[in-house]
Each structure stands twice: as C-alpha cells, then as structure tokens.
Write a protein that holds these residues in place. Sequence first.
Motif, PDB file in Angstrom:
ATOM      1  N   THR A 244     -11.639 -24.072  17.553  1.00  0.00           N
ATOM      2  CA  THR A 244     -11.922 -23.209  18.701  1.00  0.00           C
ATOM      3  C   THR A 244     -12.319 -24.044  19.914  1.00  0.00           C
ATOM      4  O   THR A 244     -11.827 -23.812  21.029  1.00  0.00           O
ATOM      5  CB  THR A 244     -13.043 -22.213  18.361  1.00  0.00           C
ATOM      6  OG1 THR A 244     -12.634 -21.397  17.249  1.00  0.00           O
ATOM      7  CG2 THR A 244     -13.346 -21.309  19.549  1.00  0.00           C
ATOM      8  N   SER A 245     -13.195 -25.022  19.690  1.00  0.00           N
ATOM      9  CA  SER A 245     -13.628 -25.889  20.791  1.00  0.00           C
ATOM     10  C   SER A 245     -12.468 -26.672  21.392  1.00  0.00           C
ATOM     11  O   SER A 245     -12.433 -26.939  22.600  1.00  0.00           O
ATOM     12  CB  SER A 245     -14.703 -26.874  20.291  1.00  0.00           C
ATOM     13  OG  SER A 245     -15.855 -26.184  19.868  1.00  0.00           O
ATOM     14  N   ALA A 246     -11.513 -27.040  20.538  1.00  0.00           N
ATOM     15  CA  ALA A 246     -10.362 -27.806  21.009  1.00  0.00           C
ATOM     16  C   ALA A 246      -9.298 -26.926  21.656  1.00  0.00           C
ATOM     17  O   ALA A 246      -8.313 -27.437  22.203  1.00  0.00           O
ATOM     18  CB  ALA A 246      -9.742 -28.572  19.842  1.00  0.00           C
ATOM     19  N   GLY A 247      -9.485 -25.611  21.610  1.00  0.00           N
ATOM     20  CA  GLY A 247      -8.506 -24.695  22.189  1.00  0.00           C
ATOM     21  C   GLY A 247      -7.200 -24.679  21.423  1.00  0.00           C
ATOM     22  O   GLY A 247      -6.129 -24.466  22.003  1.00  0.00           O
ATOM     23  N   LYS A 248      -7.259 -24.883  20.100  1.00  0.00           N
ATOM     24  CA  LYS A 248      -6.048 -24.983  19.297  1.00  0.00           C
ATOM     25  C   LYS A 248      -5.947 -23.893  18.224  1.00  0.00           C
ATOM     26  O   LYS A 248      -5.326 -24.093  17.186  1.00  0.00           O
ATOM     27  CB  LYS A 248      -5.973 -26.360  18.643  1.00  0.00           C
ATOM     28  CG  LYS A 248      -5.803 -27.504  19.632  1.00  0.00           C
ATOM     29  CD  LYS A 248      -5.564 -28.838  18.918  1.00  0.00           C
ATOM     30  CE  LYS A 248      -5.256 -29.933  19.930  1.00  0.00           C
ATOM     31  NZ  LYS A 248      -4.936 -31.215  19.253  1.00  0.00           N
ATOM     32  N   THR A 249      -6.561 -22.750  18.480  1.00  0.00           N
ATOM     33  CA  THR A 249      -6.543 -21.695  17.463  1.00  0.00           C
ATOM     34  C   THR A 249      -5.142 -21.138  17.207  1.00  0.00           C
ATOM     35  O   THR A 249      -4.890 -20.555  16.156  1.00  0.00           O
ATOM     36  CB  THR A 249      -7.469 -20.524  17.869  1.00  0.00           C
ATOM     37  OG1 THR A 249      -7.073 -20.038  19.155  1.00  0.00           O
ATOM     38  CG2 THR A 249      -8.915 -20.968  17.909  1.00  0.00           C
ATOM     39  N   SER A 250      -4.237 -21.321  18.152  1.00  0.00           N
ATOM     40  CA  SER A 250      -2.872 -20.815  17.962  1.00  0.00           C
ATOM     41  C   SER A 250      -1.943 -21.860  17.367  1.00  0.00           C
ATOM     42  O   SER A 250      -0.840 -21.518  16.915  1.00  0.00           O
ATOM     43  CB  SER A 250      -2.291 -20.318  19.289  1.00  0.00           C
ATOM     44  OG  SER A 250      -2.206 -21.377  20.218  1.00  0.00           O
ATOM     45  N   SER A 251      -2.372 -23.110  17.322  1.00  0.00           N
ATOM     46  CA  SER A 251      -1.478 -24.172  16.847  1.00  0.00           C
ATOM     47  C   SER A 251      -1.972 -24.885  15.599  1.00  0.00           C
ATOM     48  O   SER A 251      -1.183 -25.557  14.927  1.00  0.00           O
ATOM     49  CB  SER A 251      -1.262 -25.206  17.954  1.00  0.00           C
ATOM     50  OG  SER A 251      -2.500 -25.778  18.364  1.00  0.00           O
ATOM     51  N   VAL A 252      -3.256 -24.769  15.284  1.00  0.00           N
ATOM     52  CA  VAL A 252      -3.811 -25.410  14.085  1.00  0.00           C
ATOM     53  C   VAL A 252      -4.294 -24.318  13.143  1.00  0.00           C
ATOM     54  O   VAL A 252      -5.131 -23.486  13.502  1.00  0.00           O
ATOM     55  CB  VAL A 252      -4.972 -26.363  14.436  1.00  0.00           C
ATOM     56  CG1 VAL A 252      -5.575 -26.943  13.155  1.00  0.00           C
ATOM     57  CG2 VAL A 252      -4.482 -27.489  15.346  1.00  0.00           C
ATOM     58  N   HIS A 253      -3.782 -24.313  11.944  1.00  0.00           N
ATOM     59  CA  HIS A 253      -4.065 -23.261  10.973  1.00  0.00           C
ATOM     60  C   HIS A 253      -5.013 -23.764   9.892  1.00  0.00           C
ATOM     61  O   HIS A 253      -4.857 -24.874   9.382  1.00  0.00           O
ATOM     62  CB  HIS A 253      -2.760 -22.747  10.372  1.00  0.00           C
ATOM     63  CG  HIS A 253      -1.791 -22.288  11.423  1.00  0.00           C
ATOM     64  ND1 HIS A 253      -1.918 -21.081  12.074  1.00  0.00           N
ATOM     65  CD2 HIS A 253      -0.714 -22.902  11.968  1.00  0.00           C
ATOM     66  CE1 HIS A 253      -0.953 -20.954  12.960  1.00  0.00           C
ATOM     67  NE2 HIS A 253      -0.209 -22.047  12.922  1.00  0.00           N
ATOM     68  N   ILE A 254      -5.980 -22.938   9.559  1.00  0.00           N
ATOM     69  CA  ILE A 254      -7.025 -23.320   8.618  1.00  0.00           C
ATOM     70  C   ILE A 254      -6.918 -22.497   7.347  1.00  0.00           C
ATOM     71  O   ILE A 254      -6.798 -21.272   7.383  1.00  0.00           O
ATOM     72  CB  ILE A 254      -8.425 -23.099   9.235  1.00  0.00           C
ATOM     73  CG1 ILE A 254      -8.587 -23.928  10.511  1.00  0.00           C
ATOM     74  CG2 ILE A 254      -9.522 -23.446   8.225  1.00  0.00           C
ATOM     75  CD1 ILE A 254      -9.845 -23.572  11.298  1.00  0.00           C
ATOM     76  N   VAL A 255      -6.978 -23.191   6.227  1.00  0.00           N
ATOM     77  CA  VAL A 255      -7.158 -22.556   4.925  1.00  0.00           C
ATOM     78  C   VAL A 255      -8.446 -23.136   4.362  1.00  0.00           C
ATOM     79  O   VAL A 255      -8.651 -24.353   4.394  1.00  0.00           O
ATOM     80  CB  VAL A 255      -5.982 -22.830   3.969  1.00  0.00           C
ATOM     81  CG1 VAL A 255      -6.287 -22.284   2.580  1.00  0.00           C
ATOM     82  CG2 VAL A 255      -4.706 -22.208   4.513  1.00  0.00           C
ATOM     83  N   SER A 256      -9.316 -22.282   3.884  1.00  0.00           N
ATOM     84  CA  SER A 256     -10.618 -22.744   3.412  1.00  0.00           C
ATOM     85  C   SER A 256     -10.883 -22.260   1.993  1.00  0.00           C
ATOM     86  O   SER A 256     -10.077 -21.551   1.395  1.00  0.00           O
ATOM     87  CB  SER A 256     -11.725 -22.246   4.352  1.00  0.00           C
ATOM     88  OG  SER A 256     -11.790 -20.824   4.351  1.00  0.00           O
TER      89      SER A 256
END
Length: 380
Positions: A282-294
Amino acid sequence: MLRTRRSRTAAAATAVLLSLAAAGCSKSAGGSDASSSAGTKAAAPVALAGSVTFNQTNLAKLDAALKSALAGKDLSKVDIAMVVNVAADYWKAGQVGFLKGCSDLGVAKSKCTYFAPPGGKLTEQNSELETLRSQGVTGYSISAIDPTSAAGTIHTDVQKGIGVLAIDSPLPGTDAASLYLGTPNYTAGFQAGTAMKQVLGGKGKVAILVGSLTASNATQRIAGFEAALKGTKITVAQKVNDNLQASTATSDAETILANNPDVNGLYGVYSYDGPALAQAVTSAGKTSSVHIVSDDSDAQTLKFIKSGVISGTVVQMPYQQGYTGAYILAAEKVLGKDKTMALVKPYLEKDGSTLSSGVGLVTKSDLSAYQSLESQLGIG
C-alpha cells in the motif's frame, strides 16, 4: 463430572464448518468464483475460489472418544499448558480453544496455562518451559521457535514423565515426534502456491517472507509453495527471514519492492506477515500490480482481504489445536500415552503422526462466512 454432550456453541460451530466445507467443495468443482473484486484497487487477474474444508468432523469424533474414556476418572492432577511461538492475533483463537477444552473437561483454569512469548524470542519460550517444569506441569503443547534447540529440553521433560505435544509445527528428531496436531504444512504451502499461480496468471516473480527459515512448519510450507509453482513461468526471487518481527517484515518488503520492480507477488508465511506485506504494498502504491497470498487469519489480514489488497489467505484451525490439544494432554496424564495414542491413531494422516486440524483458503467471497464461524467459536 465430564459433560457427555457438546455445547450448543460447539454444535453450531460444527454446523457452520460443515456448511462452509460444502460451499468450498461446490466452488472448487464449479471453477472460479463468480464474484469479482472489480472496483477495488487490488483487482486480481483471476478471482480466487475459496475453500474452507477443515477437519472438524473427525476431530469432534476424537474429542468425544477422549471425553468418554476420561469420564469418571480423577482429573485433579492434570496441570497442562499451551506454549506458542509469538504473541500474535492468530494465537488468540488457540488460546480460546485451549481454555474451552479445559472447561469442557472440568479442569480448573488455574491448571491450564497459556503462554505466548511477547517478543517471539527463544529465551522467552525456554524461560517459560523452565517455570512450568518447576510448577509441576504434567504436559504441554508447543509451537517451538527452534525445534533443534528445543530437542534437549523436550527429551528432559519426556524422561520426567511430562507429556509434550507438537502443535503448529512438527518436532522431527525429538521425543515429541510421534504426534503432531496442526496443519499439514506442505499441503498448506501447496495451496498458497496454487493461489499465487492463479492470481499471477502463471508468470511473474515472487518473494517469500517468513519468521524462520529453519522451523519445520516454515520449511514445509515453502517447499509446498515452490512445488505448486513448478511448470509455470513464476520464479522465487528471494526468501527473507524477518525473525518473527512484523516491523521487519514490512521494511523487508519495502526494500524488495523498491529494488525489484519486476516482483509482482509476495507470499507471507507467518500470521503477521500478511498485514505487514499489505502495508508495504500500500505504501509503495502497488496494490494493483503486486499480489499477496498469506497464511492465517489475523484480524488485519481479514481487513486486507476485504479491501482486496490480499488476494487470499491459507487458514488453519488454531482453535482446534488448543481445544483438542487440551484433551490429548489431559488423556496422556490420566490414561497414559499408549492408551491415548490408541484413541488418536484412527484419525491420523497417512504419515502416521499428523493429526490434521484442517486447512482452507479464505478469499473475499468467503469472508463473511468465515467471520461467522469465528463468531460461533467465540474468537471474533
């Protein structure tokens, strides 16, 4: 006296679990989830289909068998503990389950100790084990921070007649290797890798962040994750140890994203990693390009699932690790290990030592139902 009927809350929780399992199986059979994350900043290329198929039915049968075997027995000498690896939200469910198990068995709360090391440090965990031993604990379940370092302590305790039950992470090569209550970690990792493969469309570069690169649960999950990626165009760029510190995980993720613009996937293995990575993205402004699986279902993780920042999280049942763990520890003290293991054996996985607490995947479409389950268990 032991109660011979399950409480309404437990019965209701089981009903919710069974309905979730049915829904998960239905979704899996029908392909991708019909609901879309369109409209969120973190819309994934492919919507994940969640699957919540815990092992609740088998564990309920085992709990009933253990309770029946303990009925009428003297439990006054039972003094048990649940020792986990870090003070994270994830373990609150385990604590609730452990104390509920003690209550259902009729074991006094003063004889049921729950401990989570505030700093996630090995010295804190070892110190607590020493304290429990001096106070006459009869058995404890443990998610060991460092299984190798714990081997000597476990050997000493077992030789003294103290029951030791591995939870969350197996304890191979120790005197507690014969029984592990928790998620089959390779399976959990494989499910996380399958989810990552789906949201990345089979190509990209991924970084893995984890609290330990030596703990069995971590190594097995990473192995399963990497196995799921074989045959794709997804590569693992980095594996980073955050030493059980959420702040370190966030800063590590920020560094990775800044130095590796081609990284488009992050896998967070420990419970706090999901929110930590979500904050970094979120801080990097990449919520649309970096996908997280936790992994796991901390409250913050579920919030990021709802907003779409985290695509999916692989969940287990720490509640049941606490609940059934209390039953097993009490039975080992009263019935003996051999009789207890005879009752447990029919419910073990094919490896002969894993008692699965279940594994599933929560996505945005499953969130409401999963939170309903948490409420039924008294976790939320």
